[in-house]
Scaffold this active site. Structure first.
Site, PDB file in Angstrom:
ATOM      1  N   LYS A   1       5.590   0.338  -0.913  1.00  0.00           N
ATOM      2  CA  LYS A   1       4.834   0.363   0.248  1.00  0.00           C
ATOM      3  C   LYS A   1       4.188  -0.997   0.710  1.00  0.00           C
ATOM      4  O   LYS A   1       3.892  -1.036   2.237  1.00  0.00           O
ATOM      5  CB  LYS A   1       3.727   1.348   0.128  1.00  0.00           C
TER       6      LYS A   1
ATOM      7  N   ASP B   1       0.320   8.628   4.983  1.00  0.00           N
ATOM      8  CA  ASP B   1      -0.235   9.234   3.873  1.00  0.00           C
ATOM      9  C   ASP B   1      -1.761   9.905   4.183  1.00  0.00           C
ATOM     10  O   ASP B   1      -2.218  10.963   3.548  1.00  0.00           O
ATOM     11  CB  ASP B   1      -0.205   8.186   2.678  1.00  0.00           C
TER      12      ASP B   1
ATOM     13  N   SER C   1      12.839  13.081  -5.974  1.00  0.00           N
ATOM     14  CA  SER C   1      12.104  12.942  -4.377  1.00  0.00           C
ATOM     15  C   SER C   1      12.614  14.533  -3.768  1.00  0.00           C
ATOM     16  O   SER C   1      13.639  14.779  -3.661  1.00  0.00           O
ATOM     17  CB  SER C   1      12.573  12.091  -3.346  1.00  0.00           C
TER      18      SER C   1
END
Ligand code: ATR
Length: 269
Positions: free
Chosen positions: A66, A102, A15
């Site tokens: 998510k 997002d 990440s």
């Protein structure tokens, strides 16, 4: 006292979020820490409980958690409800606030960084998983006409059906795309992970078209295809990553960082 944040995923070691948030913190003078934490696949709720017990102020959530984050949130934003997914949690007393940044991240990257106007453009979204679901309403609300294509038509149809009453979003199979042309083609499939290309017909891109792969850090078969097919503008998802992070940071810290220096630094890595 330093406020603690993290990104939770599995896998998570690659990440770039810790790098991005540390740069944001330096730039805005915020006293925070931000680390990448790998949660066991079956232990997401426990991981969140531990972070709250340890006094973390919030976290980002990435693949594959998510939807679980959405379910765990005690209050959710409209954006989170639209996406049916949460990528940003804020821990406030006994509440867990859930948001999804997002979609605004993708919009900011396309309109601000790439400077590609979205209004009244026709977009083809490839894929009907979580990545596609997260960006469809923001694109729709920006005035984009949407066709969503997927190998499994039922999943695309479920996403398209959510727009009933608001407007029309069409669901298609890949083989139904022949002869159609788009201003924007967004790859929201995970095909790039396995170096594969969805079965796309030739001639998808209108003159001046934008090809956008939500993956980053890799010249995917989709981006290669788009280049060979003459797409005018080619972009990977790095800008979206930085922009969604900036909105999460602003939610937590009430100060909006400048994304350009961070994008410049990432491009130099
Ligand atoms: P994410 O949350 O990243 O979107 P996901 O929910 O597992 O992940 O969804 C992955 C998406 O990529 C799906 O739309 C999947 O298509 P199917 O629903 O038909 O399985 C799509 N996908 C993955 N690999 C693909 C490939 N090689 N070609 C085309 N589509 C692919």
């Amino acid at each position: 006292m330093t406020d603690k944040y993290a990104v939770i995923g599995n896998p998570i070691s690659h990440s770039k979020s810790p790098f991005i948030h540390k740069m944001f913190a330096q730039q805005t003078g915020q006293d925070i820490s931000y680390e990448a934490i790998e949660s066991p696949l079956e232990g997401f709720a426990e991981t969140i409980a531990r972070l709250r017990a340890e006094g973390y102020k919030g976290c980002n959530v990435t693949v594959p958690f998510k939807f679980e984050a959405y379910q765990l949130a005690t209050q959710r934003s409209g954006r989170a409800n639209d996406a049916n997914a949460v990528n940003t949690l804020i821990f406030e007393g006994d509440q867990i606030l859930g948001d999804n940044t997002d979609g605004v991240g993708l919009l900011a990257d396309i309109e601000k960084n790439i400077q590609y106007p979205l209004f009244l453009k026709d977009a083809l979204i490839l894929g009907a998983g979580g990545a596609a679901a997260g960006v469809m309403w923001p694109l729709f609300n920006a005035g984009v006409g949407i066709i969503v294509a997927n190998r499994t038509l039922e999943k695309a149809q479920t996403l398209a059906d959510a727009f009933e009453g608001a407007g029309t979003v069409f669901a298609k199979r890949y083989e139904d795309l022949a002869g159609r042309r788009f201003d924007i083609v967004i790859n929201a499939t995970s095909s790039g992970l396995s170096d594969e290309l969805p079965p796309l017909p030739d001639g998808l891109f209108k003159p001046g078209a934008l090809a956008y792969d939500m993956m980053y850090g890799k010249d995917t078969p989709f981006l290669k295809f788009a280049r060979a097919q003459g797409a005018a503008v080619i972009a990977d998802g790095l800008g979206m990553l930085v922009e969604q992070a900036a909105t999460s940071f602003a939610l937590w810290r009430k100060v909006r960082p400048d994304t350009q220096p961070v994008l410049d630094a990432l491009h130099k890595l």
